[in-house]
Scaffold this motif. Structure first.
Motif, short mmCIF file in Angstrom:
data_model
loop_
_atom_site.label_atom_id
_atom_site.label_comp_id
_atom_site.label_asym_id
_atom_site.label_seq_id
_atom_site.Cartn_x
_atom_site.Cartn_y
_atom_site.Cartn_z
N VAL A 15 6.22 3.12 -8.24
CA VAL A 15 4.90 2.49 -8.32
C VAL A 15 5.02 1.42 -9.39
CG1 VAL A 15 2.44 2.80 -8.71
CG2 VAL A 15 3.76 4.64 -7.65
N SER B 10 -1.50 3.93 -17.27
CA SER B 10 -2.46 3.44 -16.29
C SER B 10 -1.77 2.38 -15.44
CB SER B 10 -3.70 2.86 -16.97
OG SER B 10 -4.68 2.50 -16.01
N HIS B 11 -2.52 1.83 -14.48
CA HIS B 11 -2.03 0.70 -13.71
C HIS B 11 -2.20 -0.59 -14.52
CE1 HIS B 11 -1.32 2.72 -9.85
NE2 HIS B 11 -2.42 3.42 -10.11
N SER C 159 -5.40 -2.43 -13.63
CA SER C 159 -6.70 -1.80 -13.85
C SER C 159 -7.48 -2.58 -14.89
CB SER C 159 -6.51 -0.36 -14.32
OG SER C 159 -5.91 -0.35 -15.62
N ALA D 219 -1.47 7.46 -7.90
CA ALA D 219 -0.87 6.20 -8.32
C ALA D 219 -0.47 5.34 -7.13
CB ALA D 219 0.35 6.48 -9.20
N GLN E 159 -6.76 0.40 -8.64
CA GLN E 159 -7.69 0.93 -9.63
C GLN E 159 -8.59 -0.18 -10.18
OE1 GLN E 159 -6.10 2.57 -13.36
NE2 GLN E 159 -7.39 4.35 -13.03
N SER F 180 3.19 -0.88 -10.55
CA SER F 180 2.08 -1.18 -11.47
C SER F 180 1.88 -0.10 -12.54
CB SER F 180 0.79 -1.36 -10.68
OG SER F 180 0.44 -0.16 -10.01
N TRP F 181 2.51 1.07 -12.35
CA TRP F 181 2.29 2.15 -13.30
C TRP F 181 2.93 1.79 -14.64
CZ3 TRP F 181 -1.09 5.81 -13.32
CH2 TRP F 181 -0.98 6.87 -14.23
N GLY G 143 -3.26 3.17 -5.70
CA GLY G 143 -3.40 1.90 -6.41
C GLY G 143 -4.81 1.35 -6.35
#
Length: 218
Positions: free
Chosen positions: A175, A83-84, A87, A141, A146, A177-178, A144
């Motif tokens: 990405v 996930s991010h 999030s 993704a 999320q 933040s992934w 973003g």
């Protein structure tokens, strides 16, 4: 006229199928081989989306939260999902890095429940995870934000269009933040439903580098 909720609930039945037998005495010494066997049997039985468990977390105040995620992999140490980092689940895991996963496979009357500490995998693992998936997954993704507030659906549509275009032209786009999360279970419970309600519950508990097995009342 629409039926009320109580009437609908009373009309429903569960496990309207022949349920498999489960002999706890014939199980392996560790949970992963049994999980892998049950997962394969769920796929063979036609279970819809068997790889989408519920993930339960708690926030910094101890308030519970739950949502459906996708299992990305598993090994002898941990189960992996992603996930991010920003999030809701990412923030909650940063505050309290302990979680539970719950798989439900009604086609065979089975559940698997796991809980334990959660760690983040290295950034290169997350990058490889994301780019092994579809263009749509990468585009999602790249959008973003999320769990953040959205002012309008039109704003989402514009961001999504731009993300899809970038994903198609830059399939290796990073990405930051992934994040891949690894849940290392302390406990794993296998639940086999029984038509006479003599459900079989077998729990694995991690002890001294190995596993102990326990039977539970249904």
């Amino acid at each position: 006229m629409e039926a009320d909720l109580t009437t609908l609930l009373k009309s429903l039945r569960v496990w309207d199928t022949e349920l498999p037998d489960f002999d706890p005495a014939a199980t392996p010494g560790a949970p992963l081989p049994l999980f892998t066997r049950w997962f394969g049997q769920a796929v063979a039985a036609g279970q819809s989306e068997p790889h989408t468990p519920s993930l339960a977390t708690t926030d910094a105040d101890g308030h519970a939260d739950v949502r459906t995620v996708m299992l990305h992999g598993a090994d002898d140490r941990a189960l992996h999902f992603a996930s991010h980092a920003g999030s809701a689940k990412g923030r909650q895991l940063a505050a309290r890095p302990y979680a539970a996963l719950g798989f439900y496979w009604p086609v065979q009357g089975r559940q698997v429940r796991l809980r334990g500490p959660v760690r983040t995998a290295p950034a290169e693992v997350a990058h490889a995870d994301l780019h092994a998936r579809s263009t749509g997954a990468l585009a999602s993704a790249l959008v973003g934000h999320q769990s953040e507030l959205l002012s309008s659906y039109e704003e989402l549509a514009r961001a999504s269009e731009a993300a899809w275009e970038r994903a198609q032209h830059e399939p290796d786009a990073p990405v930051a933040s992934w994040t891949v999360y690894e849940l290392e279970p302390d406990e794993v419970e296998f639940f086999q439903g029984d038509a006479r309600r003599r459900h079989v519950r077998l729990k694995y508990v991690r002890q001294d580098g190995g596993w102990a097995k326990q039977l539970l009342w249904p």
